[in-house]
Write an enzyme that holds these catalytic residues in place. Structure first.
Site, PDB file in Angstrom:
ATOM      1  N   GLY A   1      55.782 -32.132   9.112  1.00 25.83           N
ATOM      2  CA  GLY A   1      56.290 -32.440  10.439  1.00 25.83           C
ATOM      3  C   GLY A   1      55.256 -32.732  11.497  1.00 25.83           C
ATOM      4  O   GLY A   1      55.474 -33.566  12.386  1.00 25.83           O
TER       5      GLY A   1
ATOM      6  N   THR B   1      63.470 -30.339   3.956  1.00 25.44           N
ATOM      7  CA  THR B   1      64.419 -30.592   5.019  1.00 25.44           C
ATOM      8  C   THR B   1      65.601 -31.414   4.512  1.00 25.44           C
ATOM      9  O   THR B   1      65.459 -32.193   3.586  1.00 25.44           O
ATOM     10  CB  THR B   1      63.652 -31.368   6.105  1.00 25.44           C
TER      11      THR B   1
ATOM     12  N   THR C   1      61.767 -36.328   6.710  1.00 25.18           N
ATOM     13  CA  THR C   1      61.426 -35.093   6.006  1.00 25.18           C
ATOM     14  C   THR C   1      59.968 -35.185   5.599  1.00 25.18           C
ATOM     15  O   THR C   1      59.503 -36.252   5.208  1.00 25.18           O
ATOM     16  CB  THR C   1      62.307 -34.876   4.762  1.00 25.18           C
ATOM     17  N   GLY C   2      59.253 -34.085   5.712  1.00 25.10           N
ATOM     18  CA  GLY C   2      57.851 -34.121   5.314  1.00 25.10           C
ATOM     19  C   GLY C   2      57.014 -33.198   6.165  1.00 25.10           C
ATOM     20  O   GLY C   2      57.519 -32.227   6.728  1.00 25.10           O
TER      21      GLY C   2
ATOM     22  N   ARG D   1      56.403 -21.731  14.968  1.00 25.23           N
ATOM     23  CA  ARG D   1      56.048 -23.137  14.699  1.00 25.23           C
ATOM     24  C   ARG D   1      57.308 -23.990  14.690  1.00 25.23           C
ATOM     25  O   ARG D   1      58.291 -23.669  14.034  1.00 25.23           O
ATOM     26  CB  ARG D   1      55.329 -23.247  13.357  1.00 25.23           C
ATOM     27  N   VAL D   2      57.281 -25.083  15.423  1.00 26.98           N
ATOM     28  CA  VAL D   2      58.378 -26.045  15.424  1.00 26.98           C
ATOM     29  C   VAL D   2      57.855 -27.359  14.868  1.00 26.98           C
ATOM     30  O   VAL D   2      56.828 -27.863  15.326  1.00 26.98           O
ATOM     31  CB  VAL D   2      58.932 -26.239  16.848  1.00 26.98           C
TER      32      VAL D   2
END
Lengths: 323, 323
Positions: A233, A179, A230-231, A207-208
């Site tokens: 989620g 991200t 970021t990572g 997927r969100v």
């Protein structure tokens, strides 16, 4: 006391508080990579992209522009680059499509806009800003977000526009992160944050993750902080990570870096949630905190050269902008 | 000291902390209606639905069942009822479709699942629980969520299954609110929360409000609280309302009701964000807080009759379950 004395006292009090100085920080993904072993080619491309993003944001802030414009400029550069997992560099879902997510938040008034699962939008972050400014909504998803885009005159691309993603984007496939995001503070002291992503590689359709979710992957609140994460989620959502950091700063008076460490290292890491954040407080330099071996990030402060990092290191005191 | 004395002291210390008692609270929407002027018919239907929901959850909790099962049972009853703006009572989007959102959170491990924008799912909350338990994701939206449902053996209905919504659902059209939700604590002290909605009436296609967003409309964290919100979702997102309440309880030691009041009355109301929450702490009775004239809600505690309310009133001390 005579008015002139009161004025003098007021001026002294104002001088005691450092004037707001602008600052911008960006990230291009965190993950379990070894920064020392990155191939020179992709590394140079990532660094060039981050430098360009910082320069775009810095030009706006140095000219007295707003934090909101600055974070949008930085993220847009990275969406357009192709080396990051966002915009035209987005990774694919398990069924080979690209579903892009982005969000932006204005610390001035806590306004926010976000889109999730858009396939035909070149710059999801710009669309998120349109949601914030030209709708009464915060989050629009999939077809509805694209319908809104069309109504706003945003070009809808062929869904296959990302037909040849740059692979392997060093910040993406090995660990599925990557991200991009930015946080900024302008000379007026306003804060803003923005995040954009292609999501996790081979993610389930629909997927969100945390990137488009206010309080999970993105947060900005004037007087408190701006955060982009970021990572992995799902963990950032389950821990409301961005807001959890902000709450520690606002309610406990913790420094932004200390608050971020409590959540990213103290909460997310034990739970198994890999990733990191960049955080910028109401004053002082930005901080980056992650629980992974690598995290692409950088920052730019007035009167200094841009600083890029591939892993998180403590920000030396001399890099703090002098008041 | 001899072991028997230590044991005695330990027993006394344990007795000083009241044993966890189960509790469940529900809401059926908040809005600018005058509870005294509700027509008798719809009001009786809302009250019957809430009583049935509380009874379903209470039966589970009284039998030693879990908070997660209890909130799902309560919300499922309200989704199936038709009088609430959720499940088969869902209001329509601006283009006449029904896009349903739901989320569930287990305070035990801070696990969560959510769906948004599903059109063909009879019980979105049940699908949210499947996302939590049978996927590695937290939030699935629109077609992707329905694809996952099919893979899990969930029946996909004709998108026109909500062809004759009950109108006017008293908690929905006049003010466009009417989400349902539940919070519960089981005898083991675990907390859970769930929220389900048809969203705002005539909402833009693709619009996602706070109901399916963890930290905005739903939150549960063992030892802290469980929260479900209802109201103008965009404001609850921009203020990370559910997590903001939880953070005040966790970081400042505020009582759940006081923390909820700070956010719902102190932050959301001045910003223009109408709505309310139900909140249940690690001990004690549930509380309801709203900044609207009306909010359908109720609760059930061990050894007492269900209590229903159409507006928020202070919970009398004598209704607190005795330890």
């Amino acid at each position: 006391m005579r008015p002139v004395v009161l004025l003098l006292l007021a001026a002294l009090a104002a001088a005691a508080e450092p004037a707001p100085t602008w600052a911008v920080a960006i990230h291009g993904g965190a993950g379990a990579f070894d920064p020392a072993r990155l191939p020179a080619g992709p590394r140079a491309r990532v660094e060039a992209g981050m430098n360009k993003a910082l320069a775009a944001a810095g030009a706006i802030l140095a000219a007295g522009g707003g934090a909101l414009d600055a974070v949008q400029a930085a993220v847009t550069v990275m969406e357009d680059d192709g080396i990051f997992n966002a915009g035209r560099g987005a990774v694919a879902t398990s069924d080979g499509r690209h579903e892009l997510d982005a969000s932006i938040m204005d610390g001035n008034g806590q306004r926010a806009g976000a889109v999730a699962g858009v396939q035909r939008i070149r710059n999801p972050l710009a669309l998120a800003r349109l949601v914030m400014e030209r709708s009464s909504n915060v989050l629009l998803v999939t077809d509805g977000a694209e319908l809104f885009a069309r109504q706003q005159g945003v070009e809808l691309l062929d869904p296959r526009w990302i037909d040849a993603p740059v692979a392997p984007a060093p910040a993406a496939p090995p660990d599925k992160h990557g991200t991009v995001g930015a946080v900024a503070r302008d000379a007026a002291g306003h804060l803003a944050a923005a995040t954009s992503t292609g999501g996790m590689s081979r993610k389930r359709p629909g997927r969100v993750g945390d990137s488009p979710l206010i309080g999970a992957g993105t947060w900005a609140q004037d007087g408190v902080c701006a955060i982009s994460a970021t990572g992995h989620g799902e963990y950032f959502i389950r821990h409301a990570a961005a807001h959890a950091i902000s709450a520690r700063i606002a309610l406990l008076g913790e420094a932004p870096e200390a608050a971020a460490r409590k959540i990213v290292v103290g909460e997310l890491a034990p739970a198994g949630g890999e990733g990191g954040v960049i955080v910028l407080g109401a004053s002082g330099p930005p901080a980056a905190v992650c629980n992974t071996t690598g995290m692409f990030h950088g920052w730019l402060l007035p009167g200094a050269a841009a600083v890029l990092r591939l892993r998180v290191e403590a920000v030396p005191a001399q890099e703090t902008p002098s008041p």
